[in-house]
Design a protein around this motif. Structure first.
Motif, mmCIF file in Angstrom:
data_model
loop_
_atom_site.group_PDB
_atom_site.id
_atom_site.type_symbol
_atom_site.label_atom_id
_atom_site.label_comp_id
_atom_site.label_asym_id
_atom_site.label_seq_id
_atom_site.Cartn_x
_atom_site.Cartn_y
_atom_site.Cartn_z
ATOM 1 N N ILE A 53 0.851 -1.322 -0.174
ATOM 2 C CA ILE A 53 0.076 -0.089 0.246
ATOM 3 C C ILE A 53 0.864 1.447 -0.025
ATOM 4 C CG2 ILE A 53 -1.611 1.347 1.231
ATOM 5 C CD1 ILE A 53 -2.969 -1.022 0.069
ATOM 6 N N MET A 54 2.175 1.062 0.607
ATOM 7 C CA MET A 54 2.855 2.285 0.695
ATOM 8 C C MET A 54 3.457 2.598 -0.615
ATOM 9 S SD MET A 54 2.708 3.581 3.666
ATOM 10 C CE MET A 54 4.207 4.981 3.648
ATOM 11 N N SER A 55 3.645 1.887 -1.374
ATOM 12 C CA SER A 55 4.131 2.213 -2.635
ATOM 13 C C SER A 55 3.201 3.003 -3.405
ATOM 14 C CB SER A 55 4.661 1.104 -3.693
ATOM 15 O OG SER A 55 3.544 0.231 -3.903
ATOM 16 N N VAL A 56 1.933 2.509 -3.303
ATOM 17 C CA VAL A 56 0.652 3.336 -4.160
ATOM 18 C C VAL A 56 0.596 4.744 -3.262
ATOM 19 C CG1 VAL A 56 -1.646 3.570 -4.587
ATOM 20 C CG2 VAL A 56 -0.266 1.161 -4.869
ATOM 21 N N VAL A 57 0.682 4.727 -1.970
ATOM 22 C CA VAL A 57 0.614 6.081 -1.474
ATOM 23 C C VAL A 57 1.591 6.932 -1.805
ATOM 24 C CG1 VAL A 57 0.229 6.998 0.933
ATOM 25 C CG2 VAL A 57 -0.850 4.961 0.484
ATOM 26 N N LYS A 58 2.666 6.458 -1.722
ATOM 27 C CA LYS A 58 3.926 7.189 -2.051
ATOM 28 C C LYS A 58 4.056 7.944 -3.592
ATOM 29 C CE LYS A 58 7.348 5.469 1.364
ATOM 30 N NZ LYS A 58 8.346 4.615 1.089
ATOM 31 N N SER A 59 3.543 7.285 -4.454
ATOM 32 C CA SER A 59 3.460 7.621 -5.767
ATOM 33 C C SER A 59 2.600 9.033 -5.741
ATOM 34 C CB SER A 59 2.679 6.595 -6.699
ATOM 35 O OG SER A 59 1.263 6.833 -6.527
ATOM 36 N N PRO A 60 3.034 9.750 -6.913
ATOM 37 C CA PRO A 60 2.490 11.121 -7.062
ATOM 38 C C PRO A 60 0.859 11.043 -6.883
ATOM 39 C CG PRO A 60 4.180 10.688 -8.961
ATOM 40 C CD PRO A 60 4.106 9.435 -7.923
ATOM 41 N N MET A 61 0.445 9.992 -7.621
ATOM 42 C CA MET A 61 -1.000 10.051 -7.688
ATOM 43 C C MET A 61 -1.665 9.673 -6.483
ATOM 44 S SD MET A 61 -0.435 9.597 -11.215
ATOM 45 C CE MET A 61 -0.155 7.907 -11.887
ATOM 46 N N GLY A 62 -0.873 9.049 -5.649
ATOM 47 C CA GLY A 62 -1.178 8.691 -4.299
ATOM 48 C C GLY A 62 -1.327 9.751 -3.511
ATOM 49 N N LEU A 63 -0.349 10.627 -3.714
ATOM 50 C CA LEU A 63 -0.094 11.908 -2.813
ATOM 51 C C LEU A 63 -1.311 12.683 -3.292
ATOM 52 C CD1 LEU A 63 3.826 12.242 -2.836
ATOM 53 C CD2 LEU A 63 2.407 11.689 -0.849
ATOM 54 N N MET A 64 -1.617 12.935 -4.425
ATOM 55 C CA MET A 64 -2.616 13.908 -4.661
ATOM 56 C C MET A 64 -4.013 13.450 -4.331
ATOM 57 S SD MET A 64 -2.661 14.978 -8.698
ATOM 58 C CE MET A 64 -2.788 13.569 -9.545
ATOM 59 N N VAL A 65 -4.413 12.046 -4.181
ATOM 60 C CA VAL A 65 -5.730 11.662 -3.694
ATOM 61 C C VAL A 65 -5.422 11.748 -2.007
ATOM 62 C CG1 VAL A 65 -7.113 9.518 -3.241
ATOM 63 C CG2 VAL A 65 -5.959 9.903 -5.392
ATOM 64 N N GLY A 66 -4.276 11.663 -1.556
ATOM 65 C CA GLY A 66 -4.144 11.600 -0.183
ATOM 66 C C GLY A 66 -4.569 13.298 0.126
ATOM 67 N N PHE A 67 -3.827 14.025 -0.521
ATOM 68 C CA PHE A 67 -3.946 15.714 -0.188
ATOM 69 C C PHE A 67 -5.652 16.009 -0.264
ATOM 70 C CE2 PHE A 67 -4.087 20.082 -1.509
ATOM 71 C CZ PHE A 67 -3.631 20.387 -0.493
ATOM 72 N N MET A 68 -6.200 15.287 -1.377
ATOM 73 C CA MET A 68 -7.573 15.722 -1.484
ATOM 74 C C MET A 68 -8.269 15.288 -0.455
ATOM 75 S SD MET A 68 -9.668 15.398 -4.876
ATOM 76 C CE MET A 68 -10.982 14.940 -3.992
ATOM 77 N N LYS A 124 -2.283 -4.310 -13.700
ATOM 78 C CA LYS A 124 -2.099 -5.529 -12.818
ATOM 79 C C LYS A 124 -0.934 -5.857 -12.635
ATOM 80 C CE LYS A 124 -6.110 -8.642 -13.212
ATOM 81 N NZ LYS A 124 -6.435 -9.575 -14.275
ATOM 82 N N GLY A 125 -0.092 -5.914 -13.690
ATOM 83 C CA GLY A 125 1.477 -6.301 -13.255
ATOM 84 C C GLY A 125 2.092 -5.378 -12.444
ATOM 85 N N THR A 126 2.080 -4.214 -12.447
ATOM 86 C CA THR A 126 2.633 -3.280 -11.371
ATOM 87 C C THR A 126 2.257 -3.387 -10.115
ATOM 88 O OG1 THR A 126 1.259 -1.377 -12.300
ATOM 89 C CG2 THR A 126 3.525 -1.618 -13.070
ATOM 90 N N LEU A 127 0.959 -3.998 -9.869
ATOM 91 C CA LEU A 127 0.406 -3.925 -8.809
ATOM 92 C C LEU A 127 0.558 -5.486 -8.260
ATOM 93 C CD1 LEU A 127 -3.160 -2.111 -8.916
ATOM 94 C CD2 LEU A 127 -0.832 -1.394 -8.040
ATOM 95 N N MET A 128 1.445 -6.331 -8.965
ATOM 96 C CA MET A 128 1.627 -7.511 -8.588
ATOM 97 C C MET A 128 0.275 -8.400 -8.320
ATOM 98 S SD MET A 128 4.804 -8.158 -7.980
ATOM 99 C CE MET A 128 6.344 -7.063 -8.036
ATOM 100 N N LEU A 129 -0.785 -8.218 -9.218
ATOM 101 C CA LEU A 129 -2.009 -8.963 -8.960
ATOM 102 C C LEU A 129 -2.237 -9.798 -10.072
ATOM 103 C CD1 LEU A 129 -4.198 -5.986 -7.868
ATOM 104 C CD2 LEU A 129 -3.305 -7.652 -6.385
#
Lengths: 254, 984
Positions: A195-210, B452-457
């Motif tokens: 989950i952390m890698s998604v959260v840390k990505s620019p898109m994740g940060l954007m959603v988080g900020f919103m 899916k690949g990048t999310l390892m699913l």
């Protein structure tokens, strides 16, 4: 046929210490101190010797004045590349999760940057023939493993005397047993999904900020004192739109 | 300040120290390709194993032994022997060992046929140098052990096939004895060694194969002498030519008695032309002689009687004999007709009857058939079928069976001489080769899979789908120019004189062309290709022209033979024109000027130091006249240890008026003392290298100006004693001297001596620095040194205004007497491996930081950041220096496995590394060649100017959709809340 004078007793000089083949490569063969000199006069005999005395033991540095045609100062150097990938050691590769394409048949042993190239025998032995006295460099090229080059000094005065040392860490070798210093991993390993890698990505940060703005800001506004709010709003009205000058350094002084 | 901020920008991108080149395992093959070759086949042996896969074992001129799949031509296994370890013979022993004899007959090795593992290795010494022969008799047994018979270095050996032990040996020490044939008649225990002594005496030794005992020695003298080779026509008869090449000697030594018969060639062939040579063949009863125009096949009948069976003027190739039954031998014969080749298989004793006659269409781009190897198989109806392996003039290998080419291998690509690149055509309407795009749904589906690949699913099937989708993305193998400049043509010239164009996307051969000008002809006996140059690179105003390359070759091995130029269109592969020059080509200088059709001007220097201008047009001449005084070049005579600078003087005098020929004058010369220095390496900057900025901002707000000159030459010399192999010299008597020389003035700008060091030296020059690799004998390790050179005269220009208005080196006069104010900085580091090649990355604008590409002894290519070779590295860098990106000094350069650009592959026999900038500034294309070819893209500072390949568009879309949805939801919520507040 000439002057072949087989020293029948010569092979017996090699102590038959029975060390099983499955010695782990971590047990460095440093304990062997009694370096043996084999001064044979027959090439053939030396070959036999390698089959007899040195099999499976870590006794592998043996230097001999070669046969009658090899002149006095031409020497053969032979040693052993310890390759855990061919011995029965199951830990050799299993940890990596994939098999390297390298096999013993693809390992080259190279003298002096390409002067002589030789291959390994199935048991890991290699042999350089007709090596003049002097200082030489032996390199091992094996995909997937990092071998340190080895400095080998072949004495001119005493044909049996030889010294070998790893050039990377200047460690002396009592036997010419070459072992990889480390494995080489050519590929990056993909990080498992988190989950952390998604959260840390620019898109994740954007959603988080919103999310923060949407759900936390109203809470903050609610918690404010209504009077304070009014005062702040009035202040805002008085100041109007903040001018560019006030943002610049020094502009605040006015 | 602009410069400074710009540098900060670059540093931002290049600051991470982790390996910049790194690859996930599933990315292999996305941007790189690897092709394996073996080289021109010298000898082929078919494995006769009944079971298992059919194989053929070959040895090649690139010193490769390989086992190939006979069905598809793929490589089962392959070994590249050392450069001096030339293969003399191969054979298969006991059906499971491949026996190779190499190094002039002194090393005998045995390899396991199924997997290529070496089984044993034997060293064979002998009293003197001689021809070498390897025989594997099938029925010669010695204590249940098969015996190999090897003749090498004047000694006959019998060697055990199982462990390589020498069973017996016999010397042939007679001074003048030259061995010609070693014969082991099947079914007997005898070995015959025949040869000539003092070139007029025929000698025959009969030896007991069991113990090497000499049974008989006979000799007979022939007053007319011998020339060339002998041909064995039966186990006890040989045919030789006399010293004039006009009389055939049939010598038989049946039962140890020598008898002979002489037949003048003129008796057999009426219109015999000039001296003949014998083409050796192993077909019993038949041999061939060849004069200039005619090939004659002659049969031996009975007691030395000769009879002509066929005479042909076609180019012809004959295979060795193949015994198909007890007393029958078959052989293959290939004749060229216009666009076909005719294959006939005949029985040795029956010339007129053909076992097989087939015609195969052959691309004339493959040239002539050079070698034929025959093999048989048993058809379902129990009759014999034949297949032949042929080696063509362009070094390709083909298998013919049932009148068809079953497979072919382009093994000419194993010996590349020179490489250049060419752009692809611009994409216009209707030009596009591949389909534009599949529909949106498929596009989205693909990206969902990737997500899916990048999310390892992803499941394994999904992963496979992703992988195949990536690999066959039609984008990368299109035949048009792309926006990023990744798609190009690699034009390579091979030793066979063939040009290939390889597509950088997938490495396929777009076209190939066997150069007519490199064909053997009356005027040009043994043409060899030398170099490739970009002749015409259409640019702005000549877009309609196709680009073309210039191939420079010459007619013989020595440098004073006349040269040949040919011009080849790189889009079509057609040879536009070719020129046979009346002068030699010693040096080719591409000038930095082009004419109105974008043809580059080239200056060719011949052996008597005349300069010839090409193209020979008046326009080129007028451009050239304008720049007449600005043209300087240098030449290196490494035999004499002299480097000379040259300039143009005037038109050629004396000869026939040729306005494109110019006399030259020597400007300067640097003579190295021959007793203490020998030139081992000279390196200059690449002509097309782009330098983005001259200034370099160092930590304490200082500016250093790079000394950037196209005319810098790096020269390395070693002590003559130390020019041999490592270990042949002591540290005290060996040194290496590095020079930086200005090639216009001849001034030595910098000189540094490394005591106790020796070659080989590999060096690369770029911008204002040179990096070189050599061997340090004291530490007994390889070392790499860097020299950076800075312009001191501009050191005062510390800010923008001074930079614009202040002093710069354009105003200072260029003369031998003006001393350029330069300072150099240098540093040395240990490096683990020997090198085979070194190169540096090059990008379109020169902004991206540089990486060194090191071709290691293990045939891998390692990318090493230039920042590791920065002479300003210190053990404890200050905070400011750290911010600048200076790495703390270590004594050796790190080897990070992830930065091997060849990852887990080997570029077997690596010889050269070429880097080509892509249009995208961050990216450089790398091509490494040797026996194998490898191509990849590198981004030395990561791809800062484009999205990476694994960028997930789907994730971006999802985020946007989520954000929009969130806006609507909050909008609704706030409306409702407002309404409630109003009601309140």
């Amino acid at each position: 046929m000439g002057r072949v004078a087989p020293h029948r007793e010569a092979p017996l000089k090699v102590p038959h210490k029975e060390v099983p083949l499955k010695v782990s490569h971590r047990e460095a063969p440093m304990g062997w101190k009694n370096q043996e000199l084999c001064t044979l006069s027959s090439c053939h005999q030396l070959w036999k010797l390698s089959n007899l005395g040195c099999y499976g033991t870590h006794r592998t540095v043996t230097f001999a004045r070669a046969s009658l045609n090899c002149t006095h100062d031409f020497i053969r150097v032979w040693g052993w590349v310890h390759h855990q990938w061919s011995s029965e050691d199951p830990q050799g590769l299993g940890t990596k999760g994939f098999a390297l394409p390298g096999k013993t048949s693809n390992v080259k042993v190279i003298l002096n940057g390409g002067q002589i190239v030789t291959y390994l025998r199935p048991d890991g032995y290699f042999l350089f023939q007709n090596i003049p006295a002097g200082t030489h460099l032996i390199e091992v090229a094996a995909i997937g493993y990092f071998f340190s080059p080895v400095r080998v000094d072949v004495s001119a005065r005493n044909p049996g005397k030889v010294q070998a040392a790893l050039t990377e860490n200047r460690r002396g070798l009592s036997e010419l047993v070459l072992e990889p210093l480390r494995d080489e991993q050519y590929y990056e390993i993909r990080e498992p999904f988190s989950i952390m890698s998604v959260v840390k990505s620019p898109m994740g940060l954007m959603v988080g900020f919103m999310l923060v703005v949407v759900f936390l800001m109203p809470k903050l506004v609610e918690n404010m004192d209504p009077e304070e709010m009014r005062r702040a709003q009035e202040e805002m009205r008085n100041q109007g739109v903040p001018s560019l000058a006030s943002l610049l350094p020094g502009g605040g002084r006015n | 300040m602009a410069i400074r901020s710009f540098f900060l920008f670059i540093l931002f991108f290049s600051s991470s120290l982790s390996p910049v080149f790194s690859l996930y395992e599933d990315q292999v093959g996305l941007m790189d390709w690897h092709q394996q070759y073996i080289g021109k086949v010298k000898q082929a042996v078919f494995s006769s194993q009944r079971a298992g896969r059919k194989r053929v074992v070959v040895s090649t001129e690139e010193n490769v032994i390989a086992s190939l799949d006979l069905r598809h031509g793929e490589i089962f296994w392959r070994h590249l022997l050392g450069a001096d370890d030339v293969i003399d013979g191969i054979d298969i022993g006991l059906g499971k060992y491949v026996i190779t004899l190499s190094s002039g007959g002194s090393i005998l090795r045995s390899w396991n046929l199924p997997d290529g593992q070496m089984v044993w290795e034997s060293s064979l010494q002998g009293p003197k140098h001689s021809k070498s022969f390897l025989l594997v008799p099938t029925n010669l047994k010695f204590d249940k052990d098969n015996v190999l018979v090897v003749f090498s270095n004047g000694r006959l050996h019998a060697i055990s096939c199982i462990d390589g032990e020498v069973l017996w040996k016999k010397d042939f020490e007679a001074e003048s004895f030259e061995v010609q044939q070693v014969i082991q008649p099947p079914g007997s225990d005898l070995i015959y060694v025949v040869g000539f002594a003092a070139s007029y005496q025929f000698e025959m030794y009969q030896i007991n194969a069991k113990n090497g005992e000499l049974l008989k020695h006979e000799s007979a003298s022939f007053s007319s002498g011998f020339s060339g080779e002998v041909s064995l026509v039966s186990t006890e008869t040989v045919v030789a030519l006399d010293s004039t090449g006009s009389i055939l000697q049939t010598i038989s030594f049946q039962d140890g008695k020598i008898s002979s018969q002489q037949t003048p060639i003129s008796n057999l062939v009426e219109d015999s032309l000039g001296p003949a040579v014998i083409i050796p063949s192993s077909v019993s009863g038949i041999f061939a002689i060849k004069t200039d125009a005619v090939t004659v096949f002659i049969r031996v009948i009975g007691e030395g009687k000769l009879e002509v069976v066929e005479k042909t003027t076609h180019e012809i190739a004959v295979s060795d004999a193949l015994s198909i039954s007890e007393d029958q031998q078959a052989f293959a014969l290939i004749q060229h007709a216009s666009s076909e080749i005719h294959l006939t298989v005949k029985l040795a004793h029956d010339w007129d009857g053909n076992l097989l006659k087939e015609s195969v269409k052959m691309d004339w781009q493959r040239g002539l058939v050079h070698k034929v190897f025959i093999n048989n198989y048993i058809r379902t109806d129990r009759s014999y079928g034949f297949r032949v392996l042929i080696v063509m003039e362009d070094h390709s290998l083909l298998l013919l069976q049932q009148g068809e080419i079953v497979w072919s291998r382009e093994d000419g690509l194993a010996s590349i001489i020179d490489v250049t690149t060419s752009e692809l055509p611009v994409e216009r309407n209707g030009v596009s080769v591949a389909k534009v795009e599949h529909n949106l749904f498929e596009w989205l589906k693909g990206h969902m899979l990737k997500l899916k690949g990048t999310l390892m699913l992803a499941s394994p099937e999904d992963m496979a789908a992703i992988q195949s989708m990536r690999l066959k993305s039609s984008e990368k193998s299109k035949m048009t120019r792309d926006h990023n400049g990744f798609r190009k043509l690699l034009i390579v010239l091979t030793r066979a004189g063939k040009l290939f164009a390889l597509h950088t996307g997938d490495g396929r051969i777009v076209w190939s062309h066997l150069l007519r000008s490199l064909h053997k002809s009356e005027a040009c006996q043994s043409p060899i290709g030398l170099n490739l140059y970009q002749w015409q690179v259409p640019h702005h105003h000549a877009m309609d022209e196709n680009p073309s390359v210039l191939v420079v070759s010459r007619c013989g091995p020595s440098s004073d033979t006349p040269g040949v130029l040919s011009f080849v269109d790189t889009y079509t592969g057609k040879e536009l024109s070719s020129l046979s020059l009346d002068h030699a080509v010693v040096q080719v200088i591409p000038l930095p000027y082009t004419d109105s059709t974008e043809q580059r001007l080239h200056l060719l220097i011949n052996a008597d130091k005349h300069a010839h201008l090409y193209p020979k047009t008046s326009e080129a001449l007028s451009i050239f006249k304008r720049e007449f005084l600005n043209i300087y070049w240098y030449s290196v005579e490494d035999q004499n240890g002299i480097i000379k600078g040259h300039a143009l003087k005037c038109k050629c005098t004396g000869e026939v008026a040729d306005e494109f020929c110019f006399d030259t004058r020597d400007l300067w010369s640097v003579v190295f003392p021959s007793e203490s220095e020998k030139i081992v390496a000279t390196v200059t900057r690449k002509l097309n290298e782009v330098v983005h900025t001259q200034a370099k901002v160092v930590a304490d707000q200082d500016v250093m100006y790079k000394y950037i000159s196209r005319n810098l030459l790096f020269v390395a010399t070693v002590a003559p004693k130390g020019s041999g192999e490592i270990g042949s010299v002591t540290p005290e008597e060996s040194w290496l001297v590095a020079y930086l020389i200005d090639t216009v003035t001849g001034r030595i700008l910098h000189r540094v001596t490394h005591h106790g060091s020796q070659g080989p030296v590999h060096a690369v020059f770029s911008e204002n620095w040179v990096v070189y690799h050599y061997f340090n004998l004291r530490a007994h390790r390889y070392e790499m040194s860097v020299i950076e050179i800075y312009d001191q005269s501009r050191a005062d220009n510390k800010d923008v205004w001074k930079l614009v208005l202040g002093k710069h080196n354009l105003t200072s006069p260029i003369s031998l007497f003006s001393r350029p104010e330069v300072i150099t900085k240098s540093q040395s580091y240990f490096f683990t491996h020997s090198l085979k090649a070194i190169a540096v990355t090059s990008t379109a604008k020169g902004i991206t930081s540089k990486q060194l590409l090191l071709g290691t002894i293990g045939d891998q290519v390692l990318a090493l950041d230039k920042r590791f070779l920065d002479p300003r590295r210190t053990v404890n860098p200050t905070q400011a220096e750290k911010e600048e990106g200076i790495i703390p000094l270590t004594d050796s350069l790190p080897i990070i496995p992830q930065s091997y650009v060849t990852h887990a592959l080997r570029v077997e026999g690596l010889r050269g590394i070429i880097t080509v900038p892509a249009k995208l500034e961050s990216t450089t294309l790398v091509f490494a060649h040797g026996v194998d070819l490898f191509f990849t893209q590198l981004a030395p500072s990561r791809t800062y100017d484009s999205l990476t390949e694994d960028f997930s568009y789907a994730l971006l879309l999802i985020t946007i959709v989520a954000l929009v949805a969130a806006i609507f939801v909050t909008w609704r919520l706030s409306e409702r809340k407002e309404l409630q507040e109003k009601w309140r």
